[in-house]
Design an enzyme around this catalytic site. Structure first.
Site, PDB file in Angstrom:
ATOM      1  N   GLU A 227       8.501  51.054  26.037  1.00 46.35           N
ATOM      2  CA  GLU A 227       8.808  52.470  25.509  1.00 46.35           C
ATOM      3  C   GLU A 227       7.960  52.448  24.186  1.00 46.35           C
ATOM      4  O   GLU A 227       7.255  53.542  23.701  1.00 46.35           O
ATOM      5  CB  GLU A 227      10.216  52.861  25.020  1.00 46.35           C
TER       6      GLU A 227
ATOM      7  N   ARG B  78      12.417  67.985  34.570  1.00 47.25           N
ATOM      8  CA  ARG B  78      13.242  68.287  33.760  1.00 47.25           C
ATOM      9  C   ARG B  78      12.918  69.149  32.646  1.00 47.25           C
ATOM     10  O   ARG B  78      13.583  69.639  32.012  1.00 47.25           O
ATOM     11  CB  ARG B  78      13.270  66.788  33.200  1.00 47.25           C
TER      12      ARG B  78
ATOM     13  N   GLY C  21      11.992  42.682  19.230  1.00 48.00           N
ATOM     14  CA  GLY C  21      12.717  43.352  20.395  1.00 48.00           C
ATOM     15  C   GLY C  21      13.012  42.738  21.752  1.00 48.00           C
ATOM     16  O   GLY C  21      12.428  41.812  22.171  1.00 48.00           O
TER      17      GLY C  21
ATOM     18  N   HIS D  89      15.253  62.438  24.883  1.00 46.76           N
ATOM     19  CA  HIS D  89      15.797  61.373  25.425  1.00 46.76           C
ATOM     20  C   HIS D  89      14.787  60.052  25.687  1.00 46.76           C
ATOM     21  O   HIS D  89      15.202  59.127  25.773  1.00 46.76           O
ATOM     22  CB  HIS D  89      16.003  61.894  27.006  1.00 46.76           C
TER      23      HIS D  89
ATOM     24  N   ARG E 196       7.595  61.603  31.655  1.00 39.48           N
ATOM     25  CA  ARG E 196       7.839  60.350  32.489  1.00 39.48           C
ATOM     26  C   ARG E 196       8.876  60.722  33.835  1.00 39.48           C
ATOM     27  O   ARG E 196       9.858  61.548  33.419  1.00 39.48           O
ATOM     28  CB  ARG E 196       8.585  59.283  31.574  1.00 39.48           C
TER      29      ARG E 196
HETATM   30  C1  LIG Z   1      21.236  57.176  28.050  1.00 41.79           C
HETATM   31  C2  LIG Z   1      19.515  56.664  28.624  1.00 41.79           C
HETATM   32  C3  LIG Z   1      19.450  56.554  29.968  1.00 41.79           C
HETATM   33  C4  LIG Z   1      18.229  55.907  30.700  1.00 41.79           C
HETATM   34  N1  LIG Z   1      18.351  55.879  32.130  1.00 41.79           N
HETATM   35  C5  LIG Z   1      17.204  55.371  32.452  1.00 41.79           C
HETATM   36  C6  LIG Z   1      17.000  55.227  33.987  1.00 41.79           C
HETATM   37  O1  LIG Z   1      17.924  55.406  34.794  1.00 41.79           O
HETATM   38  N2  LIG Z   1      15.787  54.729  34.504  1.00 41.79           N
HETATM   39  C7  LIG Z   1      14.751  54.487  33.774  1.00 41.79           C
HETATM   40  O2  LIG Z   1      13.598  53.821  34.218  1.00 41.79           O
HETATM   41  N3  LIG Z   1      14.952  54.656  32.322  1.00 41.79           N
HETATM   42  C8  LIG Z   1      15.925  54.876  31.633  1.00 41.79           C
HETATM   43  N4  LIG Z   1      15.817  55.335  30.488  1.00 41.79           N
HETATM   44  C9  LIG Z   1      14.874  55.042  29.454  1.00 41.79           C
HETATM   45  C10 LIG Z   1      14.834  53.442  29.463  1.00 41.79           C
HETATM   46  O3  LIG Z   1      16.105  52.737  29.200  1.00 41.79           O
HETATM   47  C11 LIG Z   1      14.272  52.932  28.175  1.00 41.79           C
HETATM   48  O4  LIG Z   1      12.897  53.499  27.999  1.00 41.79           O
HETATM   49  C12 LIG Z   1      13.824  51.314  28.104  1.00 41.79           C
HETATM   50  O5  LIG Z   1      14.853  50.704  28.472  1.00 41.79           O
HETATM   51  C13 LIG Z   1      13.161  50.962  26.727  1.00 41.79           C
HETATM   52  O6  LIG Z   1      13.092  49.722  26.860  1.00 41.79           O
HETATM   53  P1  LIG Z   1      12.255  48.700  25.560  1.00 41.79           P
HETATM   54  O7  LIG Z   1      12.619  47.318  26.241  1.00 41.79           O
HETATM   55  O8  LIG Z   1      10.988  49.133  25.653  1.00 41.79           O
HETATM   56  O9  LIG Z   1      13.220  49.018  24.317  1.00 41.79           O
HETATM   57  P2  LIG Z   1      14.794  48.919  23.984  1.00 41.79           P
HETATM   58  O10 LIG Z   1      15.507  48.383  25.139  1.00 41.79           O
HETATM   59  O11 LIG Z   1      14.982  50.410  23.247  1.00 41.79           O
HETATM   60  O12 LIG Z   1      14.780  47.819  23.194  1.00 41.79           O
HETATM   61  C14 LIG Z   1      14.196  47.892  21.566  1.00 41.79           C
HETATM   62  C15 LIG Z   1      14.229  46.424  21.038  1.00 41.79           C
HETATM   63  O13 LIG Z   1      13.929  46.456  19.860  1.00 41.79           O
HETATM   64  C16 LIG Z   1      14.562  45.747  18.598  1.00 41.79           C
HETATM   65  N5  LIG Z   1      14.073  46.513  17.476  1.00 41.79           N
HETATM   66  C17 LIG Z   1      13.658  47.990  17.546  1.00 41.79           C
HETATM   67  N6  LIG Z   1      13.255  47.960  16.121  1.00 41.79           N
HETATM   68  C18 LIG Z   1      13.174  46.680  15.530  1.00 41.79           C
HETATM   69  C19 LIG Z   1      12.791  46.180  14.084  1.00 41.79           C
HETATM   70  N7  LIG Z   1      12.322  47.090  13.380  1.00 41.79           N
HETATM   71  N8  LIG Z   1      13.140  44.832  13.954  1.00 41.79           N
HETATM   72  C20 LIG Z   1      13.719  44.086  15.070  1.00 41.79           C
HETATM   73  N9  LIG Z   1      14.017  44.408  16.175  1.00 41.79           N
HETATM   74  C21 LIG Z   1      13.852  45.764  16.376  1.00 41.79           C
HETATM   75  C22 LIG Z   1      15.931  46.238  19.175  1.00 41.79           C
HETATM   76  O14 LIG Z   1      16.806  45.488  18.571  1.00 41.79           O
HETATM   77  C23 LIG Z   1      15.748  46.088  20.612  1.00 41.79           C
HETATM   78  O15 LIG Z   1      16.304  44.652  20.991  1.00 41.79           O
HETATM   79  C24 LIG Z   1      17.105  55.667  29.894  1.00 41.79           C
HETATM   80  C25 LIG Z   1      17.317  55.855  28.460  1.00 41.79           C
HETATM   81  C26 LIG Z   1      18.484  56.394  27.838  1.00 41.79           C
HETATM   82  C27 LIG Z   1      18.655  56.706  26.535  1.00 41.79           C
END
Ligand SMILES: Cc1cc2nc3c(=O)[nH]c(=O)nc-3n(C[C@H](O)[C@H](O)[C@H](O)COP(=O)(O)OP(=O)(O)OC[C@H]3O[C@@H](n4cnc5c(N)ncnc54)[C@H](O)[C@@H]3O)c2cc1C
Ligand code: SF4
Ligand code: FES
Lengths: 252, 665
Positions: free
Chosen positions: B443, B344, B53, B419, B453
């Site tokens: 996440e 929400r 990720g 979401h 959240r």
């Molecule tokens: C439209 C939208 C708006 C949002 N707005 C906000 C906001 O304003 N403020 C806020 O705090 N949060 C917001 N959120 C929530 C927040 O964006 C996410 O919870 C957060 O960015 C998740 O980050 P992460 O690094 O955990 O995962 P992600 O950014 O989802 O990254 C996942 C990574 O894992 C990789 N991956 C997944 N599965 C595999 C696999 N099997 N093999 C290899 N790689 C894999 C992907 O390629 C990616 O690189 C929003 C979410 C959405 C959908």
């Protein structure tokens, strides 16, 4: 909304990097004007799958116009007729009975992987060459220690909006990556934090750009027309100015 | 095994130790950092870490561990780390900087987050999150993240998600993009420094465990189809949330549970899988072709008024022709104090209720209309069109682009959409899962948001985990290494590879009648109906039955064309949907067992007289950590077998905060 459209699609099919590829014609019917362009391709793919023909490969992820993953040449326009990303283009921009030609980005630096999917890793390598500010985690000063004048902050922001989609390259007759690179040079160069590495950054990034096989800029402006994020052409002037200064004052 | 509860699951030993150090809450993190073993810089190069990720959580961790000198391998399924789903976050990121001198503090951010999570989050982790939040902003600014600024050149803040202080930092509507580009650039810098090896278009499909420790992954190169083995001293999953189990969500198309689910199958506990956040202000579904849903900032609720017609007959009328007396401003009616600004989960549930009553608006989707009006006509009259445009112009444009309607003229239509998933792999205070050497961040873990959240806190958690928490806790583990070298042909490695190859071959061999998407849509429909905004015992039992049937059909009747040795997007999707078909069942079992309402989890049987969520702290003040129950393979039922899961309870202890029941009336 009713009034489904019937369309003829000429789509680039290419089995793999070494296949020559060809345009193949498909018909789709009853397409809702509320569908996005990629949803229209989803519908076609479902039909192909049902018929036993392998679905068309194309990239997309966010489908919100922000990740930069999607990108198709649509009847000769990068991302199609509207100023937006392919995933945010909707079928109401097309007419019933229209023939649409769909091709991948074409550039030596973006080789085709399959059908409409290309390899844009060259962009990552340009960033690796210098598109960053060197600050290790934990060593950052207090965030408000260096105020940034609003006009500079705003210009940095505008340049930072680039999503790295590659439409500028696809649209450019020389397949130059200057708008993409200029956006990064401008984003970091406008900020006080970006100053220490400013001259080294531009030299290294440009060298990588050229090594990747992108062409040179002849100021046609096709890039800004295609850019879904409205990156202005003056970021290229900024890049050129910084490059000249770096070459003359810092010996490259 | 003891007898099954509800005929569905067994209960195992409770989780007693979360590894948080003793002492006052505001001293725990300092203590942990001090007590965690150090790794001599010269030894770091000999220690390797796999990070799956490249979103905020994974990208930040890979960059930071690379800077520290460890050997990092970073994986994402997109063509560049910069495209991780974090890029799509709009609103902002919280941090207790108290730049506005409005009474914010670490404690207040901590308190708001625990309360917002409806008292189902672990206190110690949340406190630490609030504690490191301020450092995140410093780090990002130093990297060149262009946050919004005031004319004096200092950083601007706004209030977000119904809290009373202004602690949200933002970069127009693109905060996630700007933060992720910051992390991405830090990551690319390490790639060029040679500390990080980057693997794009790679998907993790299996976890490798050797001698009880997570030691590697099996990944598929999505371009060549090659199955690869990657070994390391520790593995970090930062693979994001699993909202796409509902098919339609605001998540990116490729967001999946596969990395987490494969680890769960190998022994990692899954925490609170049923906790899902459904966001009230999304653009409604326009037809069966819909592939994903688009979120619009909830700031729209500050000035827009939400209503539906009082009478069903009016639902297909032009809304402008419906007189005031015939409109039902239902949130203002039910919650006079908070009106359109209720949290929400409440706003979402009430929208569903009025649509279920047949009073929804917009196109028929399936057998009813799924939409409510969000009307700015009064705001436009009061403030003027120019003022509304200045505040919400970009959102109105986005709405117009997607729907083809002009929101200045006709009320917008909105509907709730999935979401965010608060649930995820269970982790301890060190962010280590129940498998030694497997860490989970962002996440993908369950840890900080309880049952709901707050806005702008997922970005905060992702970066807190990635920049500041994990790098400090994982060193304690790595200090025990390097672990014995594993032979590429060791039985554990060969078995993991074989299972991936076999599964891939099996997906291609079914050659049935139905497309992967059709299964995914059907699963999404089941989840949305029975495990969505409102859940009941009968509904959940029915859902479990339906999912089992669908899963069996999938392995008999799915049609995946093409081959395993090229780019094959149908095959990628098929693997993800196969895992969603298992996860969905666990989510329903978790929702079934938690016979209380809390945060985003609303059990219709547990509500107050006024129809509000009713918690039962006496019975459910715990984290549900589920252990995978291996089933017995059934030759007549191909596909992976699932047995009854085992529930481990981690009691939640509140020492710094007093438990209260929420009220928004
Ligand atoms: C439209 C939208 C708006 C949002 N707005 C906000 C906001 O304003 N403020 C806020 O705090 N949060 C917001 N959120 C929530 C927040 O964006 C996410 O919870 C957060 O960015 C998740 O980050 P992460 O690094 O955990 O995962 P992600 O950014 O989802 O990254 C996942 C990574 O894992 C990789 N991956 C997944 N599965 C595999 C696999 N099997 N093999 C290899 N790689 C894999 C992907 O390629 C990616 O690189 C929003 C979410 C959405 C959908
Ligand atoms: S400059 Fe514009 S067209 Fe070029 S990569 Fe960036 S966003 Fe895409
Ligand atoms: S799919 Fe993300 S920009 Fe189009």
């Amino acid at each position: 909304m009713s009034g489904g459209m019937n369309l003829t699609l000429r789509i680039w099919r290419q089995d793999g990097p070494s296949d020559r590829g060809h345009l193949k014609t498909y018909e789709v019917s009853d397409i809702s004007p509320d569908m996005s362009f990629l949803e229209m391709l989803d519908v076609l793919n479902e039909q192909l799958n049902a018929k036993g023909e392998e679905p068309i490969a194309f990239d997309s992820d966010c489908r919100e116009g922000i990740c930069g993953m999607c990108g198709l040449m649509i009847s000769g326009d990068a991302h199609g007729p509207e100023k937006t990303t392919t995933c945010q283009l909707h079928m109401r921009s097309f007419k019933n009975g229209e023939t649409i030609t769909i091709e991948p980005w074409r550039a030596d630096a973006f080789p085709v992987i399959k059908d409409l999917v290309v390899n844009r890793s060259a962009f990552d390598r340009i960033i690796q060459a210098g598109g960053f500010i060197s600050v290790n985690t934990g060593s950052a000063p207090e965030a408000n220690a260096a105020p940034v004048p609003k006009p500079k902050a705003d210009r940095a922001f505008q340049a930072a909006e680039c999503i790295g989609c590659g439409a500028c390259v696809a649209a450019c007759p020389n397949a130059a990556g200057m708008l993409f690179m200029g956006a990064k040079i401008t984003h970091l160069g406008e900020l006080p934090q970006g100053q220490p590495e400013r001259w080294m950054r531009v030299v290294k990034m440009v060298a990588q750009h050229d090594a990747e096989g992108f062409g040179g800029c002849t100021n046609t402006g096709a890039c800004t027309v295609a850019c879904p994020k409205g990156i202005p052409q003056d970021v290229i002037s900024t890049l050129n100015k910084d490059l000249r200064y770096a070459m003359t004052h810092h010996g490259g | 095994m003891t007898e099954l509860i509800h005929g569905m699951y067994a209960e195992g030993a409770p989780v007693v130790d979360t590894k948080a150090p003793a002492g006052p809450i505001d001293k725990k993190w300092t203590k942990r950092k001090f007590e965690a073993s150090l790794v001599n810089p010269a030894n770091r190069r000999k220690l390797s870490v796999i990070i799956v990720g490249t979103g905020l959580a994974g990208g930040a961790a890979a960059a930071t561990l690379g800077e520290a000198g460890y050997h990092v391998k970073s994986f994402c399924y997109q063509d560049s780390p910069r495209r991780a789903h974090s890029i799509a976050a709009q609103g902002g990121i919280n941090a207790a900087k108290n730049y506005k001198e409005d009474g914010d503090s670490t404690y207040r951010l901590f308190y708001d987050t625990v309360k917002g999570g409806d008292y189902r989050a672990r206190e110690t982790n949340v406190y630490r999150l609030a504690e490191v939040s301020a450092n995140i902003i410093d780090q990002c600014v130093a990297q060149g993240v262009p946050f919004a600024r005031e004319y004096g050149g200092l950083l601007d803040n706004r209030s977000f998600g119904g809290v009373q202080v202004s602690r949200t930092f933002y970069a127009r509507g693109q905060t996630g993009q700007q933060l992720l580009i910051g992390a991405y650039q830090a990551l690319e810098r390490q790639v060029s420094a040679g500390t990080v090896e980057q693997f794009v278009r790679h998907e993790m499909l299996e976890l490798i465990i050797e001698d009880g420790r997570a030691r590697g992954i099996v990944a598929r190169d999505l371009v060549t189809g090659e199955i690869e083995t990657h070994l390391a001293d520790a593995v970090v999953l930062a693979s994001g949330g699993y909202g796409n189990v509902f098919f339609l969500s605001t998540n990116a198309m490729g967001s999946n549970v596969t990395a987490s689910w494969r680890a769960h199958r190998k022994g990692a506990y899954f925490g609170n899988p049923c906790y899902t956040q459904i966001h009230p202000t999304c653009i409604p579904v326009s037809g069966d072709h819909q592939s994903k849903l688009t979120l619009m900032s909830e700031s729209l609720r500050n000035d827009g008024r939400i209503w539906v017609p009082k009478r069903r007959e009016d639902c297909d009328k032009d809304p402008r022709q419906i007189p005031e007396a015939d409109r039902d401003y239902y949130l203002e009616r039910i919650y006079p104090a908070f009106g359109n600004l209720v949290p929400r989960d409440i706003a979402s549930r009430q929208a569903k209720n009025v649509c279920d009553e047949g009073r929804g608006v917009g196109p028929m989707v399936g057998d009813f209309r799924r939409g409510v009006y969000l009307d700015f006509s009064e705001a436009i009259e009061r403030l003027g069109k120019a003022a509304v445009e200045a505040k919400y112009g970009n959102l109105f444009d986005m709405y117009a682009r997607i729907t083809g309607e002009n929101p200045y003229e006709v009320p917008m239509r909105i509907y709730p959409a999935v979401h965010y998933t608060m649930g995820g792999l269970w982790v301890d205070y060190d962010l280590q899962s129940s498998i030694p050497g497997l860490f989970v961040t962002g996440e993908a873990n369950f840890s900080d948001h309880g049952a709901n959240r707050l806005g702008a806190s997922a970005l905060m958690q992702g970066l807190a985990d990635g920049y500041f928490v994990l790098p400090n806790t994982i060193r304690d583990y790595l200090a025990k290494g390097p672990f014995p070298k594993i032979d590429a042909h060791a039985p554990s490695v060969m078995a993991a590879r074989a299972s991936v190859e076999e599964r891939t071959a099996r997906l291609l061999a079914v050659n049935g009648q139905r497309s992967v998407d059709s299964f995914h849509k059907e699963l999404g429909h089941i989840m949305w109906e029975y495990c969505g905004m409102e859940r009941t015992e009968t509904g959940l039992l029915k859902a479990i039955d339906l999912i089992r049937g669908l899963r069996a059909e999938f392995w008999r009747n799915v049609k995946v064309l093409g081959s395993a040795d090229t780019l094959n997007q149908s095959l990628e999707k098929a693997g993800r949907v196969a895992d969603f078909l298992e996860l969905g069942e666990l989510m329903c079992i978790d929702a079934l067992h938690r016979a209380e309402s809390c945060g985003g989890h609303f059990r219709a049987e547990s509500q107050t007289e006024d129809g509000e969520a009713l918690r039962h702290d006496d019975q459910f003040l715990y984290v549900a950590a589920w252990e995978f129950g291996a089933g017995t393979p059934d030759p007549n039922q191909p596909g992976d077998s699932m047995g009854a899961p085992v529930l481990h309870k981690e009691d939640l202890v509140y020492e710094a905060i007093e438990l209260k029941q929420r009220s928004y009336k």
